[in-house]
Every structure is written in structure tokens, then in C-alpha cells.
Scaffold this motif. Structure first.
Motif, PDB file in Angstrom:
ATOM      1  N   LEU A  86       0.820  -1.213   0.000  1.00 12.23           N
ATOM      2  CA  LEU A  86       0.000   0.000   0.000  1.00 12.23           C
ATOM      3  C   LEU A  86       0.852   1.260   0.000  1.00 12.23           C
ATOM      4  O   LEU A  86       0.531   2.234  -0.702  1.00 12.23           O
ATOM      5  CB  LEU A  86      -0.928  -0.011   1.225  1.00 12.23           C
ATOM      6  N   ARG A  87       1.938   1.239   0.736  1.00 11.79           N
ATOM      7  CA  ARG A  87       2.811   2.422   0.771  1.00 11.79           C
ATOM      8  C   ARG A  87       3.395   2.703  -0.611  1.00 11.79           C
ATOM      9  O   ARG A  87       3.416   3.854  -1.073  1.00 11.79           O
ATOM     10  CB  ARG A  87       3.928   2.214   1.789  1.00 11.79           C
ATOM     11  N   GLY A  88       3.875   1.657  -1.270  1.00 10.11           N
ATOM     12  CA  GLY A  88       4.407   1.836  -2.613  1.00 10.11           C
ATOM     13  C   GLY A  88       3.352   2.324  -3.579  1.00 10.11           C
ATOM     14  O   GLY A  88       3.622   3.162  -4.450  1.00 10.11           O
ATOM     15  N   ALA A  89       2.125   1.809  -3.433  1.00  8.46           N
ATOM     16  CA  ALA A  89       1.031   2.228  -4.307  1.00  8.46           C
ATOM     17  C   ALA A  89       0.727   3.705  -4.125  1.00  8.46           C
ATOM     18  O   ALA A  89       0.493   4.436  -5.098  1.00  8.46           O
ATOM     19  CB  ALA A  89      -0.211   1.393  -4.027  1.00  8.46           C
ATOM     20  N   ARG A  90       0.704   4.160  -2.886  1.00  6.88           N
ATOM     21  CA  ARG A  90       0.435   5.583  -2.632  1.00  6.88           C
ATOM     22  C   ARG A  90       1.503   6.453  -3.292  1.00  6.88           C
ATOM     23  O   ARG A  90       1.185   7.471  -3.929  1.00  6.88           O
ATOM     24  CB  ARG A  90       0.379   5.854  -1.124  1.00  6.88           C
ATOM     25  N   ASN A  91       2.750   6.055  -3.157  1.00  3.46           N
ATOM     26  CA  ASN A  91       3.833   6.834  -3.754  1.00  3.46           C
ATOM     27  C   ASN A  91       3.734   6.840  -5.284  1.00  3.46           C
ATOM     28  O   ASN A  91       3.974   7.872  -5.926  1.00  3.46           O
ATOM     29  CB  ASN A  91       5.183   6.265  -3.320  1.00  3.46           C
ATOM     30  N   ALA A  92       3.379   5.704  -5.862  1.00  8.48           N
ATOM     31  CA  ALA A  92       3.259   5.617  -7.321  1.00  8.48           C
ATOM     32  C   ALA A  92       2.093   6.457  -7.829  1.00  8.48           C
ATOM     33  O   ALA A  92       2.199   7.134  -8.862  1.00  8.48           O
ATOM     34  CB  ALA A  92       3.082   4.169  -7.743  1.00  8.48           C
ATOM     35  N   LEU A  93       0.982   6.417  -7.124  1.00  6.35           N
ATOM     36  CA  LEU A  93      -0.183   7.207  -7.521  1.00  6.35           C
ATOM     37  C   LEU A  93       0.123   8.703  -7.403  1.00  6.35           C
ATOM     38  O   LEU A  93      -0.265   9.500  -8.267  1.00  6.35           O
ATOM     39  CB  LEU A  93      -1.386   6.844  -6.654  1.00  6.35           C
ATOM     40  N   GLN A  94       0.827   9.087  -6.357  1.00 16.77           N
ATOM     41  CA  GLN A  94       1.186  10.494  -6.180  1.00 16.77           C
ATOM     42  C   GLN A  94       2.156  10.959  -7.260  1.00 16.77           C
ATOM     43  O   GLN A  94       2.140  12.125  -7.665  1.00 16.77           O
ATOM     44  CB  GLN A  94       1.770  10.706  -4.789  1.00 16.77           C
ATOM     45  N   ALA A  95       2.996  10.044  -7.755  1.00 19.96           N
ATOM     46  CA  ALA A  95       3.934  10.391  -8.830  1.00 19.96           C
ATOM     47  C   ALA A  95       3.229  10.518 -10.170  1.00 19.96           C
ATOM     48  O   ALA A  95       3.763  11.139 -11.092  1.00 19.96           O
ATOM     49  CB  ALA A  95       5.043   9.349  -8.917  1.00 19.96           C
ATOM     50  N   GLY A  96       2.046   9.901 -10.308  1.00 23.66           N
ATOM     51  CA  GLY A  96       1.267  10.033 -11.532  1.00 23.66           C
ATOM     52  C   GLY A  96       1.242   8.820 -12.439  1.00 23.66           C
ATOM     53  O   GLY A  96       0.828   8.926 -13.597  1.00 23.66           O
ATOM     54  N   ALA A  97       1.667   7.645 -11.942  1.00 18.02           N
ATOM     55  CA  ALA A  97       1.660   6.437 -12.771  1.00 18.02           C
ATOM     56  C   ALA A  97       0.257   6.129 -13.269  1.00 18.02           C
ATOM     57  O   ALA A  97      -0.729   6.313 -12.554  1.00 18.02           O
ATOM     58  CB  ALA A  97       2.211   5.253 -11.982  1.00 18.02           C
ATOM     59  N   HIS A  98       0.171   5.640 -14.526  1.00 10.31           N
ATOM     60  CA  HIS A  98      -1.117   5.307 -15.128  1.00 10.31           C
ATOM     61  C   HIS A  98      -1.611   3.921 -14.743  1.00 10.31           C
ATOM     62  O   HIS A  98      -2.802   3.636 -14.808  1.00 10.31           O
ATOM     63  CB  HIS A  98      -1.007   5.327 -16.657  1.00 10.31           C
ATOM     64  N   LYS A  99      -0.672   3.044 -14.399  1.00 11.44           N
ATOM     65  CA  LYS A  99      -1.019   1.651 -14.147  1.00 11.44           C
ATOM     66  C   LYS A  99      -0.090   1.101 -13.071  1.00 11.44           C
ATOM     67  O   LYS A  99       1.124   1.320 -13.120  1.00 11.44           O
ATOM     68  CB  LYS A  99      -0.887   0.840 -15.451  1.00 11.44           C
ATOM     69  N   LEU A 100      -0.663   0.399 -12.115  1.00 12.13           N
ATOM     70  CA  LEU A 100       0.122  -0.241 -11.067  1.00 12.13           C
ATOM     71  C   LEU A 100       0.057  -1.751 -11.256  1.00 12.13           C
ATOM     72  O   LEU A 100      -1.009  -2.304 -11.528  1.00 12.13           O
ATOM     73  CB  LEU A 100      -0.417   0.101  -9.677  1.00 12.13           C
ATOM     74  N   THR A 101       1.186  -2.407 -11.113  1.00 14.65           N
ATOM     75  CA  THR A 101       1.202  -3.860 -11.156  1.00 14.65           C
ATOM     76  C   THR A 101       1.722  -4.388  -9.830  1.00 14.65           C
ATOM     77  O   THR A 101       2.688  -3.856  -9.274  1.00 14.65           O
ATOM     78  CB  THR A 101       2.053  -4.382 -12.336  1.00 14.65           C
ATOM     79  N   LEU A 102       1.029  -5.389  -9.298  1.00 16.89           N
ATOM     80  CA  LEU A 102       1.379  -5.961  -8.001  1.00 16.89           C
ATOM     81  C   LEU A 102       1.782  -7.412  -8.180  1.00 16.89           C
ATOM     82  O   LEU A 102       1.089  -8.168  -8.866  1.00 16.89           O
ATOM     83  CB  LEU A 102       0.187  -5.908  -7.043  1.00 16.89           C
ATOM     84  N   PRO A 103       2.896  -7.831  -7.576  1.00 13.11           N
ATOM     85  CA  PRO A 103       3.316  -9.233  -7.664  1.00 13.11           C
ATOM     86  C   PRO A 103       2.635 -10.056  -6.580  1.00 13.11           C
ATOM     87  O   PRO A 103       2.876  -9.872  -5.381  1.00 13.11           O
ATOM     88  CB  PRO A 103       4.827  -9.146  -7.433  1.00 13.11           C
ATOM     89  N   VAL A 104       1.761 -10.947  -6.981  1.00 14.02           N
ATOM     90  CA  VAL A 104       1.074 -11.828  -6.033  1.00 14.02           C
ATOM     91  C   VAL A 104       1.459 -13.255  -6.384  1.00 14.02           C
ATOM     92  O   VAL A 104       1.087 -13.765  -7.434  1.00 14.02           O
ATOM     93  CB  VAL A 104      -0.453 -11.646  -6.103  1.00 14.02           C
TER      94      VAL A 104
END
Length: 310
Positions: A86-104
Motif C-alpha cells: 500500500l505504501r508503494g502504491a500511494r507513492n506511485a499514484l502520487q507520482a502520476g503512474a497510469h497503471k500499477l502492477t502488483l506481484p502476487v
């Protein structure tokens, strides 16, 4: 693009994340900018430019926000970032990334080694990231990629039933798509066809990318097998850089240049100019001059019989 092209595929370039985080060298930020420019000029329209992880763990990704912001200058480029939590996602969204990929990971042992969470905890992490996305950046896509889907160097066999069940759980948690990753290079074409068919049957068009490794020489065959059963997005790495630092022996992403050449030679449109893509190896090698790069097409050259209009 071949004149007879009737099908299209999306080649997602993951070398700037999967490749650069798996080598000892640290590419200077200005060379990352040059690499983005070269990939875009070649026609690449989706690039996983970084991962948002602590610099103490992956110093190669310390400039992630800056790299995302640079890539955003291209309006028709999908700027993707890997986020493990979640922390990484928040930072990526704040930076403006269009797409997030999560390794599950489908392998419990790999999940604990890679992200220090169980599979169930990662599904919950996806649910929380989707909620955060909905709150602050509703237009951003969430991809939950299932790693070690075809086997694990730590655990060994991975149940196909577990993979299908996990895909269903990730979609239920709100992921826009979930693809299958051969993180360890264990897959074979028959296995790829069988498992992708099962996942398509379970989650339909939310089945996303094939992420294959060429560790044992089957990466291209496995991608073609995935194409045969309906996959239309393929991850690849320029120069074949990449692997997983938490899966011993898992080297060798599929080479982007070879994958593009294969599809284009078959009359399948990638939108990528093969000559310009091979040219993008120049800033890659300049940025990490001590690292080896791979690729059959770059070494042998494009055949005289090959015609491309891109």
C-alpha cells in the motif's frame, strides 16, 4: 507493420524495472530518460518504468518518482510501476503512474521471500490498494500479476487449482486484470495453454499479460502458446535483462526485440519498429556498460525478406 497484419498485440516493456532491478549496476537517471525516449521512438506504448520500493532494498529504483514524471511527457504512453504494498502504491499514484502492477505469488514460499506476506495477505493488500486508487486516482488501472504460476524454485510444484483460485480472488478484490508469470522459467507450451485456458474460463477478459522467462530456452515458445489461446499482452525486456532476486536461478526475461520480430514476421501487428527497437539497445548498454545483453535478432540481423511499415 506488415501489410497483411490482421491481429494486434501489446508488447509491454518491463526491462526498466524487472531488468534493472536484477543487475548489480545502477543506471544513472539521465540514461533512464534516454532509454524511455528511445523506446517511445521505436513505438513502444507501455513501459514499466520502475518499482516503488525502499532504496535500501533496491537502490536501482531510488529515482522512481523522477522517472515516472519524465515518462509522463508522452501523452499516449502508458506509464506503469510495480508496487509491492500500500505504501508503494500511494507513492506511485502520487507520482502520476497510469497503471500499477502488483506481484502476487501463487507459491506461498516465494510470496514470503519476495514480499514477506502470505498469499491471503497479498489479496487483502490488493483490496486496500484498489480502495486507495478509487479514492485518489480512479482512472489508474490495477494489474495483479500471478508470479510463480508455473512452478517455484523454492517450493517446487505449484497447484494449477491454486493459480485459478488466486486469479478469481484477485478479480474479486478489485484488480482490473491478472496475468500469469513464469517467474522461474519452469513453464512449457502445453502447460501454458492449459493454465491460461483455465484462467480465461474463470475470469474471462480480465485475464491479462503473459510474462515469460527464457531461463531454459522456452520463453518464445511459451509466448506463442499463450497467443494461441487468446492472450494479447506480452511482457518482455530489452536485451533480455531481468529475473527475480528472490527466486534463485530465475534469470532471463524474453528479449523484446526477438518477441517483436516473431510477431511481426507472422503478420501480427505490434506497432513497434524493429530497427529502432534494436537501436534502443545503445542507451541501454551505455547506461549499464558492465552488463551483458542478449538477443538473437540483434546479433543475427533482420532478414532481407522481412518487410515492416512502422
Amino acid at each position: 507493420m506488415n501489410q497483411t497484419a490482421t491481429e494486434q498485440v501489446l508488447i509491454s516493456e518491463v526491462g526498466m524495472r524487472d531488468g534493472l532491478q536484477s543487475i548489480k549496476s545502477i543506471m544513472p537517471t539521465e540514461y533512464k530518460f534516454k532509454l524511455i525516449d528511445a523506446l517511445y521512438e521505436a513505438g513502444v506504448r507501455e513501459i514499466e518504468v520502475c518499482s516503488f520500493v525502499p532504496a535500501t532494498l533496491l537502490p536501482q529504483m531510488a529515482d522512481a518518482p523522477e522517472v515516472v514524471r519524465y515518462a509522463l511527457r508522452y501523452p499516449d504512453l502508458t506509464v506503469m510501476a510495480l508496487v509491492p504494498n500500500l505504501r508503494g502504491a500511494r507513492n506511485a499514484l502520487q507520482a502520476g503512474a497510469h497503471k500499477l502492477t502488483l506481484p502476487v505469488s501463487a507459491s506461498e514460499a516465494h510470496s514470503l521471500a519476495n514480499v514477506r506476506k502470505t498469499r491471503e495477505q497479498m489479496v487483502q493488500e490488493v483490496r486496500q490498494i484498489v480502495a486507495l486508487r478509487n479514492e485518489i486516482a480512479p482512472g489508474v488501472k490495477i494489474e495483479a500479476g500471478i508470479s510463480t504460476a508455473f512452478g517455484c524454485t523454492i517450493q517446487g510444484m505449484v497447484s494449477e487449482d491454486d493459480v485459478v483460485r488466486l486469479a478469481s480472488q484477485l478479480v474479486a478484490a478489485g484488480a482490473d486484470e491478472t496475468g500469469l508469470s513464469d517467474t522461474t522459467g519452469y513453464a512449457n507450451p502445453a502447460q501454458v495453454r492449459r493454465l491460461f485456458r483455465r484462467v480465461f474460463a474463470e475470469i474471462g477478459d480480465k485475464c491479462g499479460a503473459a510474462h515469460m522467462h527464457n531461463t531454459r530456452g522456452l520463453g518464445m515458445a511459451n509466448n506463442l502458446a499463450a497467443y494461441d489461446v487468446g492472450v494479447r499482452t506480452f511482457d518482455a525486456s530489452l536485451g533480455g535483462l531481468g529475473g527475480c532476486p528472490y527466486a534463485p536461478g530465475a534469470s532471463g526475461n524474453v528479449v523484446t526485440e526477438d518477441l517483436v520480430f516473431m510477431f511481426e514476421a507472422m503478420g501480427i501487428d505490434t506497432g513497434i519498429n524493429i530497427d529502432k527497437l534494436i537501436g534502443a539497445r545503445v542507451p541501454l548498454q551505455a547506461g549499464v556498460p558492465e552488463e551483458a545483453v542478449y538477443g538473437m535478432v540483434a546479433e543475427a540481423g533482420v532478414p532481407l525478406t522481412f518487410q515492416q511499415q512502422v
